[in-house]
Design an enzyme around this catalytic site. Sequence first.
Site, mmCIF file in Angstrom:
data_model
loop_
_atom_site.group_PDB
_atom_site.id
_atom_site.type_symbol
_atom_site.label_atom_id
_atom_site.label_comp_id
_atom_site.label_asym_id
_atom_site.label_seq_id
_atom_site.Cartn_x
_atom_site.Cartn_y
_atom_site.Cartn_z
ATOM 1 N N ASP A 181 0.782 -1.367 -0.031
ATOM 2 C CA ASP A 181 -0.056 0.070 0.055
ATOM 3 C C ASP A 181 0.646 1.211 0.111
ATOM 4 O OD1 ASP A 181 -2.199 2.080 1.662
ATOM 5 O OD2 ASP A 181 -3.114 0.488 0.477
ATOM 6 N N TYR A 321 -4.153 13.392 0.052
ATOM 7 C CA TYR A 321 -4.143 14.830 -0.252
ATOM 8 C C TYR A 321 -2.620 15.250 -0.733
ATOM 9 C CZ TYR A 321 -5.275 19.681 -0.844
ATOM 10 O OH TYR A 321 -5.516 21.011 -1.411
ATOM 11 N N HIS A 375 -4.498 -8.051 -0.209
ATOM 12 C CA HIS A 375 -3.792 -6.710 -0.054
ATOM 13 C C HIS A 375 -3.001 -6.624 1.134
ATOM 14 C CE1 HIS A 375 -3.206 -2.349 -0.999
ATOM 15 N NE2 HIS A 375 -3.538 -2.050 0.268
#
Length: 780
Positions: A181, A321, A375
């Site tokens: 990840d 972000y 994952h």
Amino acid sequence: MFAPESPFRIAVPDSQLALLHQKLELATLPDELEGAGTAYGAALPDMQRLVNRWRSGYNWRKHEAELNAELPQFTRDIDVDGFGTLNVHYVHKRSEVEGAIPLLFVHGWPGSFLEVRKVLPLLVEASPDHPSFHVVAISLPGFGFSAAPKKKGFALNQYAEVSHKAMLALGYDEYVTQGGDWGFFITRRMASLYGPKHVKAWHTNFPCTSPPSFQRPLLLISHLLSYLPFLGYTEKEKAGLERTIQFRDNGSSYFAIQSTRPQTLGYGLTDSPVGLLGWIYEKLAASLEGAEPFDDDEYLTWVSIYYFSRAGPAASLRIYYEVVQSQGRDLLAQMEPTTIPMGYSYFPREAVRLPRSWLGAPNLVFESEHKDGGHFAAFEKPELLVGDVRKMFGKGGPAYRVVKDKDGSKFPLPQPQLKVSPALMAFRNAIDSRRLVGVHAERVTNVSSTDYPGHYPDEDHSWNLAKFRQNLKVKVQRLSQRSIEFDLVGVDASIANAFRRILIAEVPTVCIEHVYAWDNTSVIQDEVLAHRIGMVPLNVDPALVEMRDASNQATDRNTIVFRLKVLCERNPSAPKGSTDPAVLYKNHELLSSHLVWQPAGEQADVFAASPPAPTNPNIVLAKLRPGQAVEMELHAVKGVGKDHAKFSPVATASYRLLPHIVIKKPIPPHLAEKFQKCFAPGVINVDPRTKEVSVDEYNVRRDTVSREVLRHPEFADSVELSRIRDHFLFSIESESAYAPERLLPEAIQLMRRKIATLRKAAEALLNLEEGDGDVQMAGV
């Protein structure tokens, strides 16, 4: 100097636990449509069960005590350039093995340091059968019990800096990494910033890269030809691409929200434990779809780490972000090459599962594919993930002994006489001597390939798709506005040469073919000037122009018309005494910029985005003096290089084989610089202190294999020169409307048409009874 570390134990205040239970008691769940299942998100029955368990039955204090007992935890202040000091939380457990390998484990979202829990005892385990590791699992800033940054702009470089400084503070000057990840992106950036001096190798279970595109032209070739049976993707790869597209279309909305409005989402996740549970549980459950789920307490412990985190759940969202702001929204499709050894583990239920051909790289030394897992591999399949890490870094593995004096065993390491980097050693080990073209003082040996059936007794060398796909690699080394250099590995010379010939002779361009001279009083004859004008490269996209032959009339679809009308005159404003023709005269040079396009028919609309003109406006066609004039009408048509060289889109399209240099014995220090000068600059490194000599694993491509070193008797038997027969270094320069990265895909399209023609001819030969046996091969 680094700040001292402090032991840490999780101890959530009773007041926070009481508030959590109050909110759970007041929780209101939404309704659900009939038969909705998980199509709309977290299923209502699952949420009802988990909320009830969290409200009454789940014992946080029990799990808190277990985490404290199993995971040695610490905090330490770390200075981050431009962001002040952050107090960072981490797990650190040393192995009993003297030569254990330092390993940094980096989590992602919605993970945390908790992901190391199941792999930690396996990694530190001592055994003569596998390596052991000293393990550090950091809580990224804003996650778990680490402080969060207070300023904007904390992106990948800063997460990498914190992780690296944590390792240095613990005394690990050299180490390896593992991550999935966000851990993939952070450890990849660490490999770029701190390798190979500190980060010696990296492993991930979440490999990502850019898809086939003009920036990766040879990979694009393979993708465009994947419709062919022998070049198509495997069933596993097709399933992986389908899963990736499904994730992009239906599973990545959280990414869009967290990368654009993390603060807005943060209000809900911070205030509502049920909202936080639904948001995280849905991601965990999606990864585990079709597999054995976690038990309810595991889900609740996972979410509780976020709820009780030091900075609150909203802080963990901001990484999306900040990174997107600094790198763009196509983060998952960006390629960031590294040079240190890297390893990939593939799990079938991973959200992003790309074909292995897309992921190839020169420094990819380890790959392992599993039948199950998703994952969160460290938590789902800890034995499989640790097994891969052991294979990569253990004895006989491609990254064995990458960390100095640390091989994962208890025994001291013998020191080699020659310093050879791990990546270069792995590269050499992967090269079969049969692939090498020997370069000797007076001859070249092993020129022809021998990997065909029947050449070697008891060896099967029949063509194998899986082996071909494994060996085929493409890597762009340099790309500019007018040229591209790339490596093509794993193909026969005939294939490489076919691409080169098609580029030179068969990729079409548009050039001036017909010149109508109304006036020419320059000193250059009409025929010579017409020839010079015909060689001017034009920016006209050939795809927008039809091919014209002798029988066709000129139309707005097959002919581009230019007007050339220039008169040289004296400049009445020229200063007295000036001798510069550019000052004395107007239009003293006839330039390619004087070609003026004359739109006809629909051309104004067709070429509105890029009006036809020379690619270089400053080409001098003739010198003029006052009174001399040139007036011509010029007709440009579409053509190919085999008809006239002016239609060739490339200034050059060439390739050569990658040099392979092996230093067989140490070079005496007093001869080191002489040895270095026998090769192209940058190929041989000489340690300024010890005078030890080594081959630069990247710059070896610069060498011309001139054999100068073989002419010196003092270097006899010290070096072995060769070239790798199936590793081609391509160089292409574009002198046409094509961007350099577009040329090869154009050649692919032509090759595909040839293949189609050959296929049609072969099918006709197999069905001769249906015709007269005459097979048309036009266009091949």
